[in-house]
Design an enzyme around this catalytic site. Structure first.
Site, PDB file in Angstrom:
ATOM      1  N   ASN A 170      -2.807   6.558  -1.204  1.00  0.00           N
ATOM      2  CA  ASN A 170      -2.612   6.781   0.226  1.00  0.00           C
ATOM      3  C   ASN A 170      -1.986   8.134   0.545  1.00  0.00           C
ATOM      4  O   ASN A 170      -2.140   8.647   1.651  1.00  0.00           O
ATOM      5  CB  ASN A 170      -1.804   5.633   0.834  1.00  0.00           C
ATOM      6  CG  ASN A 170      -2.714   4.445   1.094  1.00  0.00           C
ATOM      7  OD1 ASN A 170      -3.854   4.614   1.519  1.00  0.00           O
ATOM      8  ND2 ASN A 170      -2.242   3.253   0.795  1.00  0.00           N
ATOM      9  N   HIS A 188      -1.769  -2.434  -6.706  1.00  0.00           N
ATOM     10  CA  HIS A 188      -2.384  -2.047  -5.430  1.00  0.00           C
ATOM     11  C   HIS A 188      -3.902  -2.161  -5.528  1.00  0.00           C
ATOM     12  O   HIS A 188      -4.555  -1.330  -6.163  1.00  0.00           O
ATOM     13  CB  HIS A 188      -1.937  -0.617  -5.092  1.00  0.00           C
ATOM     14  CG  HIS A 188      -2.376  -0.133  -3.758  1.00  0.00           C
ATOM     15  ND1 HIS A 188      -2.448   1.206  -3.440  1.00  0.00           N
ATOM     16  CD2 HIS A 188      -2.776  -0.790  -2.643  1.00  0.00           C
ATOM     17  CE1 HIS A 188      -2.874   1.340  -2.197  1.00  0.00           C
ATOM     18  NE2 HIS A 188      -3.082   0.144  -1.696  1.00  0.00           N
ATOM     19  N   GLU A 247      -4.329   0.358  -8.570  1.00  0.00           N
ATOM     20  CA  GLU A 247      -3.291   1.375  -8.816  1.00  0.00           C
ATOM     21  C   GLU A 247      -2.038   0.597  -9.253  1.00  0.00           C
ATOM     22  O   GLU A 247      -1.564  -0.276  -8.521  1.00  0.00           O
ATOM     23  CB  GLU A 247      -3.047   2.138  -7.502  1.00  0.00           C
ATOM     24  CG  GLU A 247      -2.237   3.392  -7.618  1.00  0.00           C
ATOM     25  CD  GLU A 247      -2.134   4.120  -6.258  1.00  0.00           C
ATOM     26  OE1 GLU A 247      -2.206   3.462  -5.200  1.00  0.00           O
ATOM     27  OE2 GLU A 247      -1.961   5.347  -6.266  1.00  0.00           O
ATOM     28  N   SER A 261       0.823  -1.210   0.000  1.00  0.00           N
ATOM     29  CA  SER A 261       0.000   0.000   0.000  1.00  0.00           C
ATOM     30  C   SER A 261       0.854   1.256   0.000  1.00  0.00           C
ATOM     31  O   SER A 261       0.346   2.343  -0.234  1.00  0.00           O
ATOM     32  CB  SER A 261      -0.931  -0.004   1.216  1.00  0.00           C
ATOM     33  OG  SER A 261      -0.172  -0.159   2.391  1.00  0.00           O
TER      34      SER A 261
HETATM   35  N1  3HC Z   1     -16.120  -8.439   0.575  1.00  0.00           N
HETATM   36  C1  3HC Z   1     -16.900  -8.559  -0.521  1.00  0.00           C
HETATM   37  N2  3HC Z   1     -18.024  -7.838  -0.729  1.00  0.00           N
HETATM   38  C2  3HC Z   1     -18.377  -6.961   0.228  1.00  0.00           C
HETATM   39  C3  3HC Z   1     -17.627  -6.779   1.400  1.00  0.00           C
HETATM   40  C4  3HC Z   1     -16.463  -7.564   1.564  1.00  0.00           C
HETATM   41  N3  3HC Z   1     -15.666  -7.455   2.641  1.00  0.00           N
HETATM   42  N4  3HC Z   1     -18.233  -5.844   2.158  1.00  0.00           N
HETATM   43  C5  3HC Z   1     -19.319  -5.435   1.478  1.00  0.00           C
HETATM   44  N5  3HC Z   1     -19.386  -6.101   0.314  1.00  0.00           N
HETATM   45  C6  3HC Z   1     -20.396  -5.913  -0.732  1.00  0.00           C
HETATM   46  C7  3HC Z   1     -21.749  -6.353  -0.285  1.00  0.00           C
HETATM   47  O1  3HC Z   1     -21.963  -7.731  -0.549  1.00  0.00           O
HETATM   48  C8  3HC Z   1     -22.662  -5.465  -1.137  1.00  0.00           C
HETATM   49  O2  3HC Z   1     -22.809  -5.998  -2.447  1.00  0.00           O
HETATM   50  P1  3HC Z   1     -24.189  -5.776  -3.283  1.00  0.00           P
HETATM   51  O3  3HC Z   1     -24.382  -4.285  -3.387  1.00  0.00           O
HETATM   52  O4  3HC Z   1     -23.908  -6.445  -4.601  1.00  0.00           O
HETATM   53  O5  3HC Z   1     -25.249  -6.435  -2.459  1.00  0.00           O
HETATM   54  C9  3HC Z   1     -21.882  -4.173  -1.290  1.00  0.00           C
HETATM   55  O6  3HC Z   1     -20.521  -4.520  -1.001  1.00  0.00           O
HETATM   56  C10 3HC Z   1     -22.357  -3.130  -0.335  1.00  0.00           C
HETATM   57  O7  3HC Z   1     -22.253  -3.669   0.971  1.00  0.00           O
HETATM   58  P2  3HC Z   1     -23.239  -3.315   2.172  1.00  0.00           P
HETATM   59  O8  3HC Z   1     -24.608  -3.034   1.623  1.00  0.00           O
HETATM   60  O9  3HC Z   1     -23.112  -4.377   3.221  1.00  0.00           O
HETATM   61  O10 3HC Z   1     -22.610  -2.063   2.862  1.00  0.00           O
HETATM   62  P3  3HC Z   1     -22.306  -0.651   2.275  1.00  0.00           P
HETATM   63  O11 3HC Z   1     -23.292  -0.209   1.254  1.00  0.00           O
HETATM   64  O12 3HC Z   1     -22.091   0.162   3.479  1.00  0.00           O
HETATM   65  O13 3HC Z   1     -20.906  -0.840   1.524  1.00  0.00           O
HETATM   66  C11 3HC Z   1     -18.561  -0.792   1.456  1.00  0.00           C
HETATM   67  C12 3HC Z   1     -19.781  -1.350   2.175  1.00  0.00           C
HETATM   68  C13 3HC Z   1     -18.500  -1.363   0.031  1.00  0.00           C
HETATM   69  C14 3HC Z   1     -17.361  -1.282   2.233  1.00  0.00           C
HETATM   70  C15 3HC Z   1     -18.696   0.775   1.399  1.00  0.00           C
HETATM   71  O14 3HC Z   1     -18.939   1.286   2.674  1.00  0.00           O
HETATM   72  C16 3HC Z   1     -17.442   1.440   0.856  1.00  0.00           C
HETATM   73  O15 3HC Z   1     -17.247   1.528  -0.345  1.00  0.00           O
HETATM   74  N6  3HC Z   1     -16.601   1.952   1.770  1.00  0.00           N
HETATM   75  C17 3HC Z   1     -15.337   2.601   1.403  1.00  0.00           C
HETATM   76  C18 3HC Z   1     -14.312   1.537   1.163  1.00  0.00           C
HETATM   77  C19 3HC Z   1     -12.995   2.116   0.813  1.00  0.00           C
HETATM   78  O16 3HC Z   1     -12.770   3.330   0.778  1.00  0.00           O
HETATM   79  N7  3HC Z   1     -12.043   1.218   0.549  1.00  0.00           N
HETATM   80  C20 3HC Z   1     -10.682   1.610   0.294  1.00  0.00           C
HETATM   81  C21 3HC Z   1      -9.915   1.480   1.552  1.00  0.00           C
HETATM   82  S1  3HC Z   1      -8.253   2.022   1.338  1.00  0.00           S
HETATM   83  C22 3HC Z   1      -7.452   0.684   0.784  1.00  0.00           C
HETATM   84  O17 3HC Z   1      -7.959  -0.408   0.672  1.00  0.00           O
HETATM   85  C23 3HC Z   1      -6.018   0.920   0.430  1.00  0.00           C
HETATM   86  C24 3HC Z   1      -5.066   0.433   1.462  1.00  0.00           C
HETATM   87  O18 3HC Z   1      -3.781   0.622   0.936  1.00  0.00           O
HETATM   88  C25 3HC Z   1      -5.176   1.144   2.786  1.00  0.00           C
END
Ligand code: 3HC
Length: 286
Positions: free
Chosen positions: A192, A142, A154, A120
């Site tokens: 990041n 990434h 990325e 990351s």
């Molecule tokens: N694995 C697979 N699918 C998942 C999941 C997981 N862990 N968590 C949620 N989902 C899916 C659900 O099945 C659902 O699918 P559907 O719409 O087809 O039914 C969809 O995602 C939406 O889930 P929920 O309805 O349960 O919940 P939300 O609408 O609140 O969405 C979220 C959850 C997708 C995590 C949303 O809140 C989101 O996009 N959050 C931001 C995530 C983000 O910013 N990620 C980047 C993090 S930074 C990173 O990874 C980089 C690293 O270097 C730090």
């Protein structure tokens, strides 16, 4: 053109497991390696559950889910990845561990295979030094959490990464159903470098009493249309991971302004690491 049929993935945690799931659903044979049998078992269970959920929702047919599960192989032995067309490393963010692995990869994969890292923030150029003559085949891939949901990969070129390696990696990410976006090798890349200071600033706002955590997040979700507020997102990513990335930014970009907020560090010291610990900024029971 990527010419990849078999993908080797090292590390079966949240990221490695997610990449494996996406690869298998996209039609690739997957060999997923982890040194812990327990982690591999948990990952296998989670793949069955998540693919089952996609079938229930009608996103995937039962036949396609079964075929994807058949394409997934779990192993504790790194040698079982030797005939893969690419290896993607997704172990913890430890530069020494990653370099040890890339030294092994350079000896194992001698037929032009891409050697990718899902780091990351650690420098691709630094990781590539361990690969010696194979440094031109080392690249950053990434992925974002949750991998099956987030569209972005990325793609980061190190100083020695060849154009051929970059082109094949971009093509592979597309074949996995993702949108690859290129970036150059500076600490934190683009994602990041931009995300973490926002999260850090949210901790400062909380520490200085500008607003309660829930209100800081509400302001950002309702006002900026972010799916999660920055403090909820920090819990989701892991507060220890956030501190680690901030350290890499501060050291790599030579600016103290990237240092982690004292309150963020204090929560980590107290073991409040976020979702994975059941408590971070917020409580996450169960
Ligand atoms: N694995 C697979 N699918 C998942 C999941 C997981 N862990 N968590 C949620 N989902 C899916 C659900 O099945 C659902 O699918 P559907 O719409 O087809 O039914 C969809 O995602 C939406 O889930 P929920 O309805 O349960 O919940 P939300 O609408 O609140 O969405 C979220 C959850 C997708 C995590 C949303 O809140 C989101 O996009 N959050 C931001 C995530 C983000 O910013 N990620 C980047 C993090 S930074 C990173 O990874 C980089 C690293 O270097 C730090």
């Amino acid at each position: 053109m990527h010419n990849v049929k078999k993908i080797g993935i090292v590390g079966a945690g949240q990221m490695g497991g997610g990449i494996a799931q996406v690869g298998a659903v996209s039609g690739f044979e997957i060999r997923l390696q982890d040194t812990s049998a327990g982690v591999l078992d948990t990952c296998r269970g989670s793949h069955k559950k998540r693919l089952g959920r996609l079938v229930e929702k009608g996103t995937l047919s039962q036949d396609d889910a079964d075929a994807a599960l058949d394409r997934l192989t779990y192993t504790e032995r790194l040698d079982d990845l030797a005939d893969c067309d690419i290896v993607i490393e997704a172990v913890i963010e430890d530069a020494a561990l990653k370099k040890e692995l890339f030294q092994k990869f350079a000896a194992m994969f001698t037929h032009g295979q891409i050697l990718a890292t899902n780091t990351s923030s650690i420098s691709i150029t630094q990781i590539a030094t361990a690969a010696g003559d194979a440094a031109d085949r080392v690249i950053g891939m990434h992925f974002f959490n949750p991998v099956p949901v987030m569209k972005l990969v990325e793609v980061i070129k190190g100083l020695a990464t060849s154009q051929d390696t970059t082109s094949r990696t971009l093509a592979l990410a597309e074949a996995m159903g993702k949108t690859p976006v290129p970036a150059n090798d500076r600490a934190g890349f683009v994602s990041n470098r931009v995300l973490m200071p926002m999260i850090n600033e949210a901790f400062y706002a909380w520490m200085e009493g500008v607003a309660e955590p829930a209100h800081i997040d509400q302001i950002m979700t309702l006002g900026m249309a972010h799916p999660m507020g920055p403090l909820r997102l920090a819990d989701f990513i892991g507060l220890d991971t956030c501190v680690h990335i901030m350290d890499v930014l501060a050291d790599g970009l030579n600016r103290e302004h990237y240092r982690a907020c004292p309150l963020l560090k204090q929560l980590v010291t107290a073991g409040r690491l976020g979702d994975k610990a059941g408590r971070g900024v917020f409580d996450h029971p169960g």
